[in-house]
Write a protein that holds these residues in place. Structure first.
Motif, PDB file in Angstrom:
ATOM      1  N   ALA A  79      27.347  42.438  41.781  1.00  0.00           N
ATOM      2  CA  ALA A  79      28.747  42.382  41.350  1.00  0.00           C
ATOM      3  C   ALA A  79      29.608  43.284  42.230  1.00  0.00           C
ATOM      4  O   ALA A  79      30.756  42.949  42.537  1.00  0.00           O
ATOM      5  CB  ALA A  79      28.868  42.789  39.883  1.00  0.00           C
ATOM      6  N   ARG A 134      42.647  36.269  36.009  1.00  0.00           N
ATOM      7  CA  ARG A 134      41.486  36.713  36.776  1.00  0.00           C
ATOM      8  C   ARG A 134      40.405  37.331  35.894  1.00  0.00           C
ATOM      9  O   ARG A 134      39.222  37.030  36.083  1.00  0.00           O
ATOM     10  CB  ARG A 134      41.947  37.666  37.887  1.00  0.00           C
ATOM     11  CG  ARG A 134      42.749  36.936  38.960  1.00  0.00           C
ATOM     12  CD  ARG A 134      43.707  37.840  39.723  1.00  0.00           C
ATOM     13  NE  ARG A 134      44.572  37.042  40.575  1.00  0.00           N
ATOM     14  CZ  ARG A 134      45.697  36.445  40.145  1.00  0.00           C
ATOM     15  NH1 ARG A 134      46.084  36.579  38.886  1.00  0.00           N
ATOM     16  NH2 ARG A 134      46.419  35.720  40.972  1.00  0.00           N
ATOM     17  N   ALA A 146      31.790  37.536  40.554  1.00  0.00           N
ATOM     18  CA  ALA A 146      31.481  38.914  40.139  1.00  0.00           C
ATOM     19  C   ALA A 146      30.982  38.939  38.700  1.00  0.00           C
ATOM     20  O   ALA A 146      29.992  39.612  38.377  1.00  0.00           O
ATOM     21  CB  ALA A 146      32.713  39.802  40.296  1.00  0.00           C
ATOM     22  N   GLY A 147      31.682  38.216  37.805  1.00  0.00           N
ATOM     23  CA  GLY A 147      31.253  38.160  36.415  1.00  0.00           C
ATOM     24  C   GLY A 147      29.878  37.528  36.275  1.00  0.00           C
ATOM     25  O   GLY A 147      29.019  38.016  35.524  1.00  0.00           O
ATOM     26  N   CYS A 175      36.523  35.945  35.483  1.00  0.00           N
ATOM     27  CA  CYS A 175      35.381  36.854  35.547  1.00  0.00           C
ATOM     28  C   CYS A 175      34.527  36.741  34.288  1.00  0.00           C
ATOM     29  O   CYS A 175      33.297  36.618  34.357  1.00  0.00           O
ATOM     30  CB  CYS A 175      35.886  38.290  35.746  1.00  0.00           C
ATOM     31  SG  CYS A 175      34.617  39.563  35.744  1.00  0.00           S
ATOM     32  N   PRO A 219      36.367  36.780  41.365  1.00  0.00           N
ATOM     33  CA  PRO A 219      36.257  37.120  39.937  1.00  0.00           C
ATOM     34  C   PRO A 219      35.137  36.354  39.230  1.00  0.00           C
ATOM     35  O   PRO A 219      34.353  36.955  38.477  1.00  0.00           O
ATOM     36  CB  PRO A 219      37.627  36.742  39.387  1.00  0.00           C
ATOM     37  CG  PRO A 219      38.547  36.949  40.530  1.00  0.00           C
ATOM     38  CD  PRO A 219      37.770  36.489  41.736  1.00  0.00           C
ATOM     39  N   GLY A 277      36.951  42.979  34.740  1.00  0.00           N
ATOM     40  CA  GLY A 277      38.184  42.201  34.774  1.00  0.00           C
ATOM     41  C   GLY A 277      39.413  43.076  34.897  1.00  0.00           C
ATOM     42  O   GLY A 277      40.368  42.732  35.607  1.00  0.00           O
ATOM     43  N   ILE A 313      39.817  44.134  38.431  1.00  0.00           N
ATOM     44  CA  ILE A 313      40.386  43.043  39.231  1.00  0.00           C
ATOM     45  C   ILE A 313      41.889  42.931  38.993  1.00  0.00           C
ATOM     46  O   ILE A 313      42.667  42.681  39.926  1.00  0.00           O
ATOM     47  CB  ILE A 313      39.663  41.724  38.921  1.00  0.00           C
ATOM     48  CG1 ILE A 313      38.202  41.801  39.392  1.00  0.00           C
ATOM     49  CG2 ILE A 313      40.376  40.544  39.590  1.00  0.00           C
ATOM     50  CD1 ILE A 313      37.335  40.652  38.914  1.00  0.00           C
TER      51      ILE A 313
END
Length: 382
Positions: free
Chosen positions: A176, A64, A231-232, A68, A228, A92, A95
């Motif tokens: 994010a 994950r 979000a990244g 990300c 993930p 990360g 997560i």
């Protein structure tokens, strides 16, 4: 493939991945040191909880955080600088803490005895209770410990994410933060659908197979791949079109990943997966694989399934017979084909995104590498 970094250096994906792993190690060290100091002031026994969570995360594949990270690189369209690596690594790590919480609770819900080739947390805590001669039920103590530690990991994940993805820190961190919040909500909702489906109560789905796919869509896809990677990417400034492309890609990869995991739980290698083969059979997991086996078998096969699936005390030879039935009916091969088809669709999505310039080539290379590993079914056949 290599890419020019912000200082003009050339960075290979393998070197960037190693940089990410090192940054995650640093993020964990800082995070656990802070919590150890805090809980140490509460009680020595409370401080020990930090080490348990720290050990629980050790040895993970960082799937994950990698999604990300490479989602962020795809949005940047260049190699990241040191600060960007650090922020993506911290997100990360947050997560990973959500995943730890989910696994601790999931193993209790599923009565799973092992995780990553070692006793599950609730089993380990129960064993410690017996060895120390504590009062009360060892099993209840183990379950309570896993629930508390899962809640603690979830709390820490939120604290860490807030350091890099705070709604008040600007549009990128705010975007994010939304993805991280949805990750946690969706995986919990998906977990409930899974529990409900196991109890036969997921009646809005038109069939057993579609119910199993819906559980995958809301339990596995959001917290393994979709949120993930989004979000990244959001943290690194991805636009709406890039995020939508990543969403479409993530749905394919996340579904293929879970279908593959269901296969490995039945026809995989216990040494490689760290889980007992046949565990899903005894537990009675209502997977796509099981739904297709039920649909394809005859009366004798259904009788075998009825006396074996969902029965922890089922005879070992019956569990083996169910595994053989899943192969013989063609259910295994059909799921393998679905994994391959989804992986190929995802590959096409990334390729087109790189060609049209919506996603950077370096990030696409990294994402494809992780996807290949997460959807590999060559050892299964089909």
């Amino acid at each position: 493939m290599t890419s020019a970094g912000p200082t003009g250096t050339t960075t290979a994906p393998q070197a960037l991945d190693a940089q990410l792993v090192a940054a995650i190690a640093q993020s964990r060290e800082r995070t656990f040191a802070a919590h150890r100091a805090h809980l140490g002031a509460v009680a020595p026994e409370a401080e020990e909880l930090v080490g348990v969570v720290e050990d629980y995360l050790a040895g993970g594949k960082l799937l994950r955080p990698r999604f990300c990270f490479w989602g962020g690189i795809a949005a940047l369209d260049r190699a990241p600088d040191e600060d960007e690596v650090s922020r993506l690594a911290a997100l990360g790590t947050a997560i990973e803490l959500v995943q730890a919480a989910a696994l601790m609770h999931d193993d209790v819900i599923d009565h799973s005895p092992t995780r990553r080739g070692r006793p599950a947390l609730h089993v380990e805590a129960a064993t410690s209770h017996r060895e120390r001669g504590l009062d009360g039920s060892a099993a209840d103590f183990g379950i309570a410990t896993a629930i508390v530690l899962g809640d603690l990991a979830l709390s820490w994940s939120e604290q860490l994410a807030a350091e890099v993805a705070s709604p008040g820190a600007g549009p990128r961190p705010a975007a994010a933060a939304v993805e991280f919040a949805r990750l946690r909500t969706e995986v919990m909702s998906g977990q409930y659908l899974d529990v409900l489906h196991q109890a036969g109560g997921f009646t809005s789905a038109p069939s057993e197979e579609e119910a199993a796919l819906a559980v995958i869509r809301w339990k596995t896809v959001p917290y393994t791949v979709l949120r993930p990677v989004r979000a990244g990417a959001a943290l690194m400034g991805a636009g709406a079109e890039a995020l939508e492309l990543l969403s479409t890609w993530a749905a394919e990869i996340g579904t293929a990943f879970q279908l593959r995991d269901d296969l490995l739980s039945v026809v995989g290698d216990a040494d490689a997966t760290g889980k007992p083969i046949g565990g899903d059979v005894a537990e009675g997991k209502r997977t796509v694989l099981l739904a297709r086996t039920v649909a394809a078998t005859d009366a004798a096969g259904r009788r075998l399934l009825e006396r074996t699936v969902g029965r922890p005390d089922a005879a070992a030879e019956d569990v083996t017979a169910v595994q053989e039935l899943m192969v013989r009916t063609g259910a295994v091969d059909s799921v393998v084909r679905d994994v391959r088809a989804a992986a190929e669709r995802a590959r096409s999505i990334l390729s087109r995104a790189a060609e049209c310039g919506e996603l950077g080539a370096l990030g696409v290379t990294g994402l494809q590498s992780i996807a290949d590993s997460a959807t590999d079914v060559e050892s299964i056949g089909g």
